[in-house]
Design an enzyme around this catalytic site. Structure first.
Site, PDB file in Angstrom:
ATOM      1  N   SER A 134       0.859  -1.197   0.000  1.00 40.95           N
ATOM      2  CA  SER A 134       0.000   0.000   0.000  1.00 40.95           C
ATOM      3  C   SER A 134       0.885   1.233   0.000  1.00 40.95           C
ATOM      4  O   SER A 134       1.625   1.486   0.964  1.00 40.95           O
ATOM      5  CB  SER A 134      -0.896   0.020   1.234  1.00 40.95           C
ATOM      6  OG  SER A 134      -1.430   1.323   1.372  1.00 40.95           O
ATOM      7  N   ASP A 136      -4.735   3.432  -2.040  1.00 40.25           N
ATOM      8  CA  ASP A 136      -5.822   3.728  -1.094  1.00 40.25           C
ATOM      9  C   ASP A 136      -6.389   5.120  -1.326  1.00 40.25           C
ATOM     10  O   ASP A 136      -5.721   6.125  -1.053  1.00 40.25           O
ATOM     11  CB  ASP A 136      -5.299   3.630   0.338  1.00 40.25           C
ATOM     12  CG  ASP A 136      -5.116   2.192   0.772  1.00 40.25           C
ATOM     13  OD1 ASP A 136      -6.073   1.404   0.624  1.00 40.25           O
ATOM     14  OD2 ASP A 136      -4.020   1.849   1.265  1.00 40.25           O
ATOM     15  N   MET A 187     -11.254  -6.187   5.057  1.00 40.54           N
ATOM     16  CA  MET A 187     -10.502  -5.240   5.895  1.00 40.54           C
ATOM     17  C   MET A 187     -10.274  -5.848   7.268  1.00 40.54           C
ATOM     18  O   MET A 187     -11.216  -6.270   7.936  1.00 40.54           O
ATOM     19  CB  MET A 187     -11.270  -3.921   6.020  1.00 40.54           C
ATOM     20  CG  MET A 187     -11.389  -3.218   4.698  1.00 40.54           C
ATOM     21  SD  MET A 187     -10.578  -1.617   4.543  1.00 40.54           S
ATOM     22  CE  MET A 187      -9.146  -1.626   5.491  1.00 40.54           C
ATOM     23  N   HIS A 191      -1.004  -1.302  -4.388  1.00 39.81           N
ATOM     24  CA  HIS A 191      -2.287  -1.023  -3.721  1.00 39.81           C
ATOM     25  C   HIS A 191      -2.413   0.475  -3.490  1.00 39.81           C
ATOM     26  O   HIS A 191      -1.533   1.115  -2.908  1.00 39.81           O
ATOM     27  CB  HIS A 191      -2.368  -1.793  -2.402  1.00 39.81           C
ATOM     28  CG  HIS A 191      -3.700  -1.676  -1.715  1.00 39.81           C
ATOM     29  ND1 HIS A 191      -4.804  -2.385  -2.110  1.00 39.81           N
ATOM     30  CD2 HIS A 191      -4.102  -0.926  -0.658  1.00 39.81           C
ATOM     31  CE1 HIS A 191      -5.829  -2.090  -1.319  1.00 39.81           C
ATOM     32  NE2 HIS A 191      -5.436  -1.193  -0.430  1.00 39.81           N
ATOM     33  N   ASP A 200      -6.491  -6.712   4.042  1.00 38.16           N
ATOM     34  CA  ASP A 200      -5.950  -5.343   4.057  1.00 38.16           C
ATOM     35  C   ASP A 200      -6.002  -4.779   5.471  1.00 38.16           C
ATOM     36  O   ASP A 200      -7.086  -4.541   6.010  1.00 38.16           O
ATOM     37  CB  ASP A 200      -6.769  -4.476   3.094  1.00 38.16           C
ATOM     38  CG  ASP A 200      -6.204  -3.066   2.934  1.00 38.16           C
ATOM     39  OD1 ASP A 200      -5.145  -2.785   3.524  1.00 38.16           O
ATOM     40  OD2 ASP A 200      -6.839  -2.270   2.217  1.00 38.16           O
ATOM     41  N   HIS A 229      -8.321   0.891  -4.186  1.00 42.10           N
ATOM     42  CA  HIS A 229      -9.248   0.629  -3.072  1.00 42.10           C
ATOM     43  C   HIS A 229      -9.965   1.942  -2.780  1.00 42.10           C
ATOM     44  O   HIS A 229      -9.394   2.850  -2.176  1.00 42.10           O
ATOM     45  CB  HIS A 229      -8.430   0.130  -1.870  1.00 42.10           C
ATOM     46  CG  HIS A 229      -9.228  -0.060  -0.623  1.00 42.10           C
ATOM     47  ND1 HIS A 229      -8.634  -0.275   0.610  1.00 42.10           N
ATOM     48  CD2 HIS A 229     -10.572  -0.075  -0.400  1.00 42.10           C
ATOM     49  CE1 HIS A 229      -9.578  -0.407   1.526  1.00 42.10           C
ATOM     50  NE2 HIS A 229     -10.766  -0.283   0.947  1.00 42.10           N
ATOM     51  N   MET A 237      -8.979   7.911  -0.278  1.00 42.69           N
ATOM     52  CA  MET A 237      -9.814   8.333   0.857  1.00 42.69           C
ATOM     53  C   MET A 237     -10.306   9.753   0.617  1.00 42.69           C
ATOM     54  O   MET A 237      -9.555  10.605   0.122  1.00 42.69           O
ATOM     55  CB  MET A 237      -8.996   8.293   2.148  1.00 42.69           C
ATOM     56  CG  MET A 237      -8.374   6.934   2.427  1.00 42.69           C
ATOM     57  SD  MET A 237      -7.525   6.935   4.009  1.00 42.69           S
ATOM     58  CE  MET A 237      -6.742   5.315   3.959  1.00 42.69           C
ATOM     59  N   MET A 277     -12.218   4.253  -0.911  1.00 49.44           N
ATOM     60  CA  MET A 277     -12.897   4.532   0.359  1.00 49.44           C
ATOM     61  C   MET A 277     -13.542   5.904   0.180  1.00 49.44           C
ATOM     62  O   MET A 277     -13.131   6.902   0.790  1.00 49.44           O
ATOM     63  CB  MET A 277     -11.891   4.505   1.515  1.00 49.44           C
ATOM     64  CG  MET A 277     -11.418   3.082   1.827  1.00 49.44           C
ATOM     65  SD  MET A 277      -9.898   3.029   2.790  1.00 49.44           S
ATOM     66  CE  MET A 277      -8.703   3.120   1.466  1.00 49.44           C
TER      67      MET A 277
HETATM   68  C1  DX5 Z   1      -6.526   1.390   5.409  1.00 54.93           C
HETATM   69  C2  DX5 Z   1      -5.986   0.994   4.058  1.00 54.93           C
HETATM   70  C3  DX5 Z   1      -4.865   0.020   4.084  1.00 54.93           C
HETATM   71  C4  DX5 Z   1      -3.664   0.475   4.834  1.00 54.93           C
HETATM   72  C5  DX5 Z   1      -2.809  -0.691   5.167  1.00 54.93           C
HETATM   73  O1  DX5 Z   1      -7.725   2.086   5.258  1.00 54.93           O
HETATM   74  O2  DX5 Z   1      -7.006   0.413   3.272  1.00 54.93           O
HETATM   75  O3  DX5 Z   1      -4.501  -0.360   2.761  1.00 54.93           O
HETATM   76  O4  DX5 Z   1      -2.930   1.411   4.144  1.00 54.93           O
HETATM   77  O5  DX5 Z   1      -1.756  -0.202   5.942  1.00 54.93           O
HETATM   78  P1  DX5 Z   1      -1.006  -1.110   6.998  1.00 54.93           P
HETATM   79  O6  DX5 Z   1      -0.420  -2.269   6.271  1.00 54.93           O
HETATM   80  O7  DX5 Z   1       0.004  -0.182   7.546  1.00 54.93           O
HETATM   81  O8  DX5 Z   1      -2.049  -1.562   8.011  1.00 54.93           O
HETATM   82 ZN    ZN Z   2      -6.464  -0.484   1.250  1.00 55.25          ZN
END
Ligand code: DX5
Ligand code: ZN
Length: 222
Positions: free
Chosen positions: A9, A36, A139, A34, A177, A68, A38, A70
């Site tokens: 990620s 993320d 998750m 990956h 994840d 991903h 947000m 969110m």
């Molecule tokens: C959280 C993300 C994850 C996160 C994982 O909302 O979806 O992908 O970045 O990070 P680690 O591996 O540090 O838990």
């Molecule tokens: Zn993620």
């Protein structure tokens, strides 16, 4: 692509040199990037949008990019990320008014479609859309932040999901994840996951090849 997929990620990467970070982690043996996304609405944090995904493609990244989402709503971002070079796209079912339509939209763009399930989201939300899924992102922390601890009860959820997928007869990846580390990746794989997102565990170390190698070694012991 090997049966076990390691997807760092980039949430935990150094954004000041993101292209180099992605190159480095892929050279170190990662399979997938990956990504993320947000929006400070669906989750209480704000990261990056499709322009950054496009910039990575223009920089020369050819590996699959696993977006991903969110965000809420999701459909406009599905199209924007598909056009920006995403390969896989997942979203949270709570964030879409029409889950089946959003999954179809991902597939119409030629991307692999997934649903992302929060720790408290039950597996029965998958029941009527199994035929539209290429992956399920489970998750193992609450979404919004990297660096949180893996929630151990999620292992049972992965076992149940694996049974559902076997019963469906479909080829659907189980992506885990949140809080994935060298010392728990084997147990997670034994529960049934095959795709492993890891942010802080990889980018928090100086030698990405060493961590990814240790993860692969743990997976080879199964
Ligand atoms: C959280 C993300 C994850 C996160 C994982 O909302 O979806 O992908 O970045 O990070 P680690 O591996 O540090 O838990
Ligand atoms: Zn993620």
């Amino acid at each position: 692509m090997s049966s076990f997929v390691i997807a760092p990620s980039i949430l935990a990467a150094d954004f000041a040199c993101l292209g180099q970070e992605v190159d480095d982690v892929l050279k170190a043996g990662a399979d997938v990037v990956h990504f993320d996304v947000m929006d400070n609405h669906y989750v209480p944090n704000l990261t990056f949008g499709p322009m950054i995904c496009k910039a990575l493609r223009q920089y020369g990244v050819t590996a699959p990019i696993d977006v991903h989402l969110m965000v809420q709503p999701v459909d406009d971002m599905i199209s924007a990320f598909a056009e920006a070079g995403a390969s896989w796209i997942s979203f949270h079912p709570e964030a879409s008014q029409h889950v089946d339509r959003s999954l179809q939209l991902i597939q119409e763009h030629g991307c692999k479609a997934g649903l992302a399930l929060n720790p408290a989201t039950p597996l029965n939300c998958l029941e009527h859309v199994m035929h539209r899924l290429d992956h399920v992102l489970v998750m193992s922390v609450n979404p919004g932040f990297g660096g949180q601890s893996f929630i151990p009860s999620i292992l049972d959820k992965v076992v149940q999901l694996k049974q559902m997928i076997i019963a469906s007869g479909k080829q659907i990846r189980i992506e885990i994840d949140g809080g994935v580390k060298v010392d728990n990746i084997r147990a997670i794989a034994e529960a049934g996951a095959d795709t492993f997102v890891a942010g802080s565990a990889i980018f928090g170390q100086p030698d990405y090849m060493k961590v990814i190698g240790e993860m692969r070694h743990q997976l080879s012991l199964i």
